[in-house]
Write an enzyme that holds these catalytic residues in place. Structure first.
Site, PDB file in Angstrom:
ATOM      1  N   SER A 134       0.872  -1.174   0.000  1.00 16.89           N
ATOM      2  CA  SER A 134       0.000   0.000   0.000  1.00 16.89           C
ATOM      3  C   SER A 134       0.907   1.220   0.000  1.00 16.89           C
ATOM      4  O   SER A 134       1.747   1.357   0.887  1.00 16.89           O
ATOM      5  CB  SER A 134      -0.863  -0.050   1.262  1.00 16.89           C
ATOM      6  OG  SER A 134      -1.605   1.142   1.400  1.00 16.89           O
ATOM      7  N   LYS A 160      -1.048  -1.046  -4.408  1.00 11.39           N
ATOM      8  CA  LYS A 160      -2.263  -0.283  -4.068  1.00 11.39           C
ATOM      9  C   LYS A 160      -1.867   1.152  -3.808  1.00 11.39           C
ATOM     10  O   LYS A 160      -0.914   1.424  -3.077  1.00 11.39           O
ATOM     11  CB  LYS A 160      -2.902  -0.922  -2.835  1.00 11.39           C
ATOM     12  CG  LYS A 160      -3.815  -0.038  -2.015  1.00 11.39           C
ATOM     13  CD  LYS A 160      -4.503  -0.869  -0.920  1.00 11.39           C
ATOM     14  CE  LYS A 160      -4.649  -0.080   0.364  1.00 11.39           C
ATOM     15  NZ  LYS A 160      -5.243  -0.884   1.461  1.00 11.39           N
ATOM     16  N   LYS A 162      -3.002   4.958  -2.513  1.00  6.06           N
ATOM     17  CA  LYS A 162      -3.982   5.749  -1.772  1.00  6.06           C
ATOM     18  C   LYS A 162      -4.441   6.894  -2.677  1.00  6.06           C
ATOM     19  O   LYS A 162      -3.607   7.536  -3.338  1.00  6.06           O
ATOM     20  CB  LYS A 162      -3.343   6.314  -0.504  1.00  6.06           C
ATOM     21  CG  LYS A 162      -3.011   5.254   0.527  1.00  6.06           C
ATOM     22  CD  LYS A 162      -4.282   4.669   1.114  1.00  6.06           C
ATOM     23  CE  LYS A 162      -3.968   3.697   2.234  1.00  6.06           C
ATOM     24  NZ  LYS A 162      -5.189   3.132   2.832  1.00  6.06           N
ATOM     25  N   ASP A 187      -7.221   2.861  -3.012  1.00 11.13           N
ATOM     26  CA  ASP A 187      -7.933   2.879  -1.726  1.00 11.13           C
ATOM     27  C   ASP A 187      -8.203   4.329  -1.356  1.00 11.13           C
ATOM     28  O   ASP A 187      -7.271   5.125  -1.202  1.00 11.13           O
ATOM     29  CB  ASP A 187      -7.073   2.198  -0.652  1.00 11.13           C
ATOM     30  CG  ASP A 187      -7.764   2.106   0.707  1.00 11.13           C
ATOM     31  OD1 ASP A 187      -8.927   2.549   0.836  1.00 11.13           O
ATOM     32  OD2 ASP A 187      -7.128   1.588   1.648  1.00 11.13           O
ATOM     33  N   GLU A 212     -11.048   0.416  -3.348  1.00 13.65           N
ATOM     34  CA  GLU A 212     -11.318   0.086  -1.944  1.00 13.65           C
ATOM     35  C   GLU A 212     -11.959   1.265  -1.231  1.00 13.65           C
ATOM     36  O   GLU A 212     -11.475   2.394  -1.322  1.00 13.65           O
ATOM     37  CB  GLU A 212      -9.981  -0.296  -1.290  1.00 13.65           C
ATOM     38  CG  GLU A 212     -10.062  -0.740   0.158  1.00 13.65           C
ATOM     39  CD  GLU A 212      -8.681  -1.124   0.715  1.00 13.65           C
ATOM     40  OE1 GLU A 212      -7.741  -1.362  -0.084  1.00 13.65           O
ATOM     41  OE2 GLU A 212      -8.541  -1.185   1.949  1.00 13.65           O
ATOM     42  N   ASP A 237     -13.458  -2.079   3.163  1.00 15.36           N
ATOM     43  CA  ASP A 237     -12.538  -2.190   4.296  1.00 15.36           C
ATOM     44  C   ASP A 237     -13.308  -1.700   5.532  1.00 15.36           C
ATOM     45  O   ASP A 237     -13.977  -2.483   6.221  1.00 15.36           O
ATOM     46  CB  ASP A 237     -11.288  -1.345   3.986  1.00 15.36           C
ATOM     47  CG  ASP A 237     -10.305  -1.197   5.133  1.00 15.36           C
ATOM     48  OD1 ASP A 237     -10.609  -1.628   6.251  1.00 15.36           O
ATOM     49  OD2 ASP A 237      -9.205  -0.612   4.939  1.00 15.36           O
ATOM     50  N   LYS A 261      -9.380  -7.061   8.110  1.00 12.13           N
ATOM     51  CA  LYS A 261      -8.370  -6.675   9.098  1.00 12.13           C
ATOM     52  C   LYS A 261      -8.762  -7.346  10.401  1.00 12.13           C
ATOM     53  O   LYS A 261      -9.882  -7.174  10.880  1.00 12.13           O
ATOM     54  CB  LYS A 261      -8.308  -5.155   9.262  1.00 12.13           C
ATOM     55  CG  LYS A 261      -7.665  -4.459   8.073  1.00 12.13           C
ATOM     56  CD  LYS A 261      -7.627  -2.962   8.221  1.00 12.13           C
ATOM     57  CE  LYS A 261      -6.979  -2.340   6.983  1.00 12.13           C
ATOM     58  NZ  LYS A 261      -7.254  -0.893   6.877  1.00 12.13           N
ATOM     59  N   GLY A 289      -3.816  -4.105   6.236  1.00 11.31           N
ATOM     60  CA  GLY A 289      -2.778  -3.767   7.219  1.00 11.31           C
ATOM     61  C   GLY A 289      -3.069  -2.446   7.899  1.00 11.31           C
ATOM     62  O   GLY A 289      -3.831  -1.626   7.381  1.00 11.31           O
TER      63      GLY A 289
HETATM   64  O1  OSB Z   1      -7.120   1.594   4.618  1.00 11.73           O
HETATM   65  O2  OSB Z   1      -5.831  -0.067   4.396  1.00 11.73           O
HETATM   66  C1  OSB Z   1      -6.058   1.037   4.898  1.00 11.73           C
HETATM   67  C2  OSB Z   1      -3.012   2.146   6.920  1.00 11.73           C
HETATM   68  C3  OSB Z   1      -3.621   2.813   7.957  1.00 11.73           C
HETATM   69  C4  OSB Z   1      -4.992   2.928   7.965  1.00 11.73           C
HETATM   70  C5  OSB Z   1      -5.761   2.367   6.940  1.00 11.73           C
HETATM   71  C6  OSB Z   1      -5.162   1.677   5.915  1.00 11.73           C
HETATM   72  C7  OSB Z   1      -3.754   1.603   5.893  1.00 11.73           C
HETATM   73  C8  OSB Z   1      -3.005   0.956   4.817  1.00 11.73           C
HETATM   74  C9  OSB Z   1      -1.638   0.472   5.170  1.00 11.73           C
HETATM   75  O3  OSB Z   1      -3.377   0.895   3.677  1.00 11.73           O
HETATM   76  C10 OSB Z   1      -1.428  -0.947   4.919  1.00 11.73           C
HETATM   77  C11 OSB Z   1      -0.131  -1.411   5.529  1.00 11.73           C
HETATM   78  O4  OSB Z   1      -0.096  -1.775   6.735  1.00 11.73           O
HETATM   79  O5  OSB Z   1       0.868  -1.421   4.817  1.00 11.73           O
HETATM   80 MG    MG Z   2      -8.214   0.408   3.278  1.00 16.59          MG
END
Ligand code: OSB
Ligand code: MG
Length: 367
Positions: A134, A160, A162, A187, A212, A237, A261, A289
């Site tokens: 991510s 992925k 953001k 995401d 996402e 999510d 998660k 994560g």
């Molecule tokens: O939406 O998946 C998410 C990190 C913090 C809060 C929300 C998210 C995330 C990530 C990080 O996408 C994923 C990772 O741990 O590498």
């Molecule tokens: Mg997410």
């Protein structure tokens, strides 16, 4: 097993690289670790919420308070199997990441006492799990392209990105142009509204694996509406906190993929139910994560061995996050983007107690 003691610790750790999402930037992390002790054996859990309620309603100080003043008493001195713990903690509404930090630690203890790997104990079967990354919002597109190149070179199987309004269609277009064949997803962490549907439709041209959580964190029905207007599969999510949510989301057409998660759903018992419901409906899941330390990461690896974790997760190498992780060995990823599941007992990773001690800013023993 009889649960004899629970140790709560807050540690501070600095991420190697600040991580930006549509709800803000994370750099210094406040992390709460739980250690559950039974017959001299310790199991570990991690509260995966943030210091402020930005991802969900939970926050570190609330988690500390709830474990100390409400949850621990339901476990201490009790003879319980790990499968019974979620039910014991269910009287608290919400705060599933907090409950999960206890529940998952008990599963870890139980597996260690049985001298079995945790993944086997929860019914997993995969020997190797597929990994994606991510990538947070960057200061500009060239920086993002460079980051992606690094991760692709490291072998990660899915990238992925953001996104948020102002960092979406043009950015994805530039990424696709440079990387025409990578498995790519985005995401939004709830940054859009249903009225943005026409704008989000522009993402359909990029052959994304999924979009996402585009809409509100607690929504299902608007996602179902949006899904009907997009070709790209939606993944939820934030909106999926239980097996019931998963079932309703699938039935109303709100998602075709689910990010599980462990913390968000309250631990292994509920995660397994979400996984099973999705499997029944032919909906693939993957492991999300929360920028975990090695403790949470090890638990994520165990969960990812369940058979319907059919897509690469956001579970990646320790060294992407931390100069030094708090477990030994650290989590490593093969050159072809997988993690080999350990055959050691429990989570398969040992907590580096001296290092944790040096990072600890408060501790409390509950007995
Ligand atoms: O939406 O998946 C998410 C990190 C913090 C809060 C929300 C998210 C995330 C990530 C990080 O996408 C994923 C990772 O741990 O590498
Ligand atoms: Mg997410």
């Amino acid at each position: 097993m009889k649960i004899e003691r629970i140790l709560l610790r807050e540690i501070r750790m600095e991420l190697l690289h600040p991580f930006e999402t549509s709800f803000g930037v994370t750099h210094d992390k406040r992390i709460l670790l739980t250690e559950v002790i039974s017959e001299g054996v310790s199991g570990w859990g991690e509260v995966t919420c943030k210091a402020l309620p930005l991802y969900n309603e939970e926050f570190i100080d609330a988690a500390w308070f709830l474990i100390r003043d409400a949850l621990a008493a339901r476990l201490l001195g009790q003879n319980l199997r790990a499968a019974e713990v979620a039910g014991r903690l269910e009287f608290i509404r919400g705060h599933r990441m907090t409950r999960a930090a206890l529940e998952t630690a008990v599963w870890d203890v139980e597996a260690r006492q049985a001298m079995k790997p945790l993944w086997e104990h929860i019914g997993g079967s995969r020997k190797e799990i597929d990994c994606g990354v991510s990538i947070g919002i960057q200061k500009d597109v060239p920086t993002l392209l460079e980051k992606i190149q690094t991760e692709v070179d490291a072998g990660y199987q899915r990238i992925k990105l953001k996104i948020k309004p102002g960092w979406d269609v043009d950015v994805v277009a530039a990424v696709r142009e440079r990387f025409p064949t990578i498995v790519l997803s985005v995401d939004a962490n709830s940054a859009y509204r249903l009225t943005d549907a026409e704008h989000l439709r522009k993402l359909d041209q990029f052959e994304l694996l999924m979009i996402e959580q585009p809409l509100a964190h607690d929504d299902l029905l608007d996602h179902a509406q949006l899904a009907r207007r997009l070709e790209t599969t939606l993944c939820l999510d934030e909106s999926i906190r239980s097996a019931r949510h998963a079932e309703q989301a699938i039935e109303c057409g709100a998602c075709g993929i689910i990010n599980i998660k462990l913390g968000r759903v309250g631990g292994f018992s509920e995660a397994i139910l979400v996984h099973n419901i999705a499997r029944t409906h032919g909906v693939p899941v993957w492991c999300g994560g929360m920028l975990e330390t090695g403790v949470g990461r090890a638990l994520n690896i165990a969960m990812s061995t369940l058979e319907n974790f059919a897509l690469p997760g956001d579970v990646s190498a320790s060294k992407r996050y931390w100069a030094r992780d708090i477990i030994q060995p650290e989590v490593e990823v093969t050159p072809y983007g997988t993690i080999r599941v350990p055959h050691r007992s429990g989570s398969g990773f040992a907590v580096d107690r001296d290092y944790v001690e040096s990072l600890t800013v408060r501790r409390e023993e509950l007995a």
